[in-house]
Design an enzyme around this catalytic site. Structure first.
Site: not given
Ligand SMILES: [Ca+2]
Length: 452
Positions: A38-39, A78, A134, A264
């Site tokens: 994530d990121d 995201c 999410h 992502d």
């Molecule tokens: Ca993300």
């Protein structure tokens, strides 16, 4: 394609031991492990040039498999990318292109969508999602409603509603979640699922919550990188990948398991040189992410592909490997990139063009071959506090359109729009026409007021 199963029944099914399996094991159907950071940005792994972060397990995975230089998330934030991964479609096609779902959202991924998990489950796969979802908080849109037999993790965003769930049940309120242990817990759950499913083909979707803010890491990893806590988090993810690969090997599943690692969207709070920008922007660093795939004897070892591919391609690539077919009753944007992954000579990207939708849901840029045209000024303010070197060194003095030749100028520093008016016009037309058509073809998100 979507089969409606009453919730109680699907819960019951999820609680059944994952046996009855040897007979359902299909010859040649690979196990699939899809690990999503994530990121995590383009320059965050040592096999992608990081000098501050050491990722020996992912480096080894790349050395034993293939990495892509031009692999793109479907969005720069995201929720949209996650929707694109599971459906093989542009986020806007499934109505989840407008930013991220909030901690109190009533929206989510529409149960009428056909997800990769559903396709594999229908082929007898054991399926699990472990990590950050999410894609909605209501039962109708949680992982169990989207083809996963089992869920463990945080259904909400990293900041805000980070309660911990097992299947559809809240097990730990966010205030009591020990975030430092999160990567370790996800890993333990993932390893347990693999062990439990070893006699059956399995699909593990492991979307880590790291290295998204707020930063955290277990004691073992704190202070281990040269980039502070964020780098430590990534090194813990690397450890996690090592645990999963080791488990697969110990179980004798190495030759029948496809493992993929990607992210992502781009990085936040640090630079991703040589790319400009970061999370939330249509500069390359917002979208371009590492992609490493390993399947011994099927994917050539140590290979590098410079072909264009995206996270939307995973569904159309994996489904046929499992004996399934991507949905044909609706438009799917992803391509089957198995010819690229398997090292087929002369295999080429099937994309004519790629369209960069940013966090406000608007089309911001288009890439066709080596050319990239920005239709709007890319956002600079959202990726945490980006350091100066992540921002454009020589910002164009004019308003967009800005045109870059990515083959010669991946850092997007030299605007060549003025010299190429015909190219600017044709790319702009292509982008506007694509967006108009996609707007007409949109399928609604769950519970959402569709905004085009
Ligand atoms: Ca993300």
């Amino acid at each position: 394609m979507k089969v409606w199963i009453p919730l109680a029944l699907s819960l019951f099914a999820a609680l059944q031991p994952l046996v009855s399996t040897a007979e359902s094991k299909k010859a040649g159907s690979p196990n699939v492990v899809f690990i999503l950071a994530d990121d995590l940005g383009y320059a965050d792994l040592s096999c992608y040039g990081s000098k501050e972060i050491t990722t020996p397990h992912l480096d080894k995975m790349a050395a034993e498999g293939m990495k892509f230089t031009d692999f793109y998330a479907a969005a720069c934030v995201c929720t949209p990318t996650r929707a694109a991964f599971l459906t093989g479609s542009y986020p806007k096609r499934v109505g989840l292109h407008n930013g991220v779902l909030s901690p109190k959202t009533k929206s989510g991924l529409n149960p009428s969508e056909v997800t990769l998990a559903e396709l594999l489950k229908a082929q007898g796969y054991a399926t699990a999602c472990i990590g950050k979802w999410h894609l909605g908080l209501e039962e109708a849109v949680l992982p169990l409603a989207h083809g996963f037999d089992y869920y463990f993790g945080m259904p909400g965003p990293n900041h805000g509603a980070s309660d911990l769930y097992r299947n559809n049940k809240l097990i730990t309120e966010k205030k009591n979640v020990d975030r430092d242990q999160l990567t370790r817990r996800y890993t333990e759950e993932a390893v347990a699922f693999i062990r439990q499913s070893k006699d059956k083909p399995f699909f593990l979707y492991l979307p880590h919550s790291a290295p998204h803010f707020p930063l955290y890491a277990s004691k073992t990893f704190r202070g281990t990188s040269k980039q502070g806590l964020r780098g430590d988090m990534i090194q813990e993810i690397d450890w996690s990948c090592g645990e999963i690969l080791m488990t697969i090997k110990q179980l004798g599943l190495d030759d029948n398991t496809l493992v993929i690692f990607t992210s992502d969207n781009g990085q936040a709070g640090v630079a991703a040189q040589p790319l400009h920008g970061g999370k939330g922007s249509s500069w390359e660093a917002g979208f371009r992410v590492p992609f490493v795939a390993r399947w011994p004897k099927r994917i050539p070892a140590g290979a590098v592909s410079e072909q264009f591919a995206t996270i939307m391609d995973v569904l159309s690539t994996v489904a046929p490997l499992a004996g399934a077919q991507a949905p044909t009753d609706r438009k799917i944007d992803g391509k089957n990139i198995w010819p690229l992954l398997s090292g087929k000579p002369a295999a080429r990207s099937e994309y004519d063009a790629f369209f960069y939708y940013v966090r406000d849901g608007q089309l911001s840029a288009v890439r066709q071959g080596k050319w990239k045209l920005h239709l709007r000024v890319p956002s600079e303010r959202w990726a945490g506090k980006l350091p100066k070197e992540a921002l454009l060194a020589t910002k164009p003095k004019t308003a967009p359109p800005w045109l870059y030749n990515l083959n010669e100028d991946v850092g997007e520093t030299k605007n060549v729009a003025e010299e190429n008016p015909d190219l600017v016009a044709s790319l702009a037309k292509l982008a506007i026409e694509f967006d108009r058509k996609l707007g007409e073809e949109m399928r609604p998100a769950y519970g959402a007021n569709v905004r085009k």
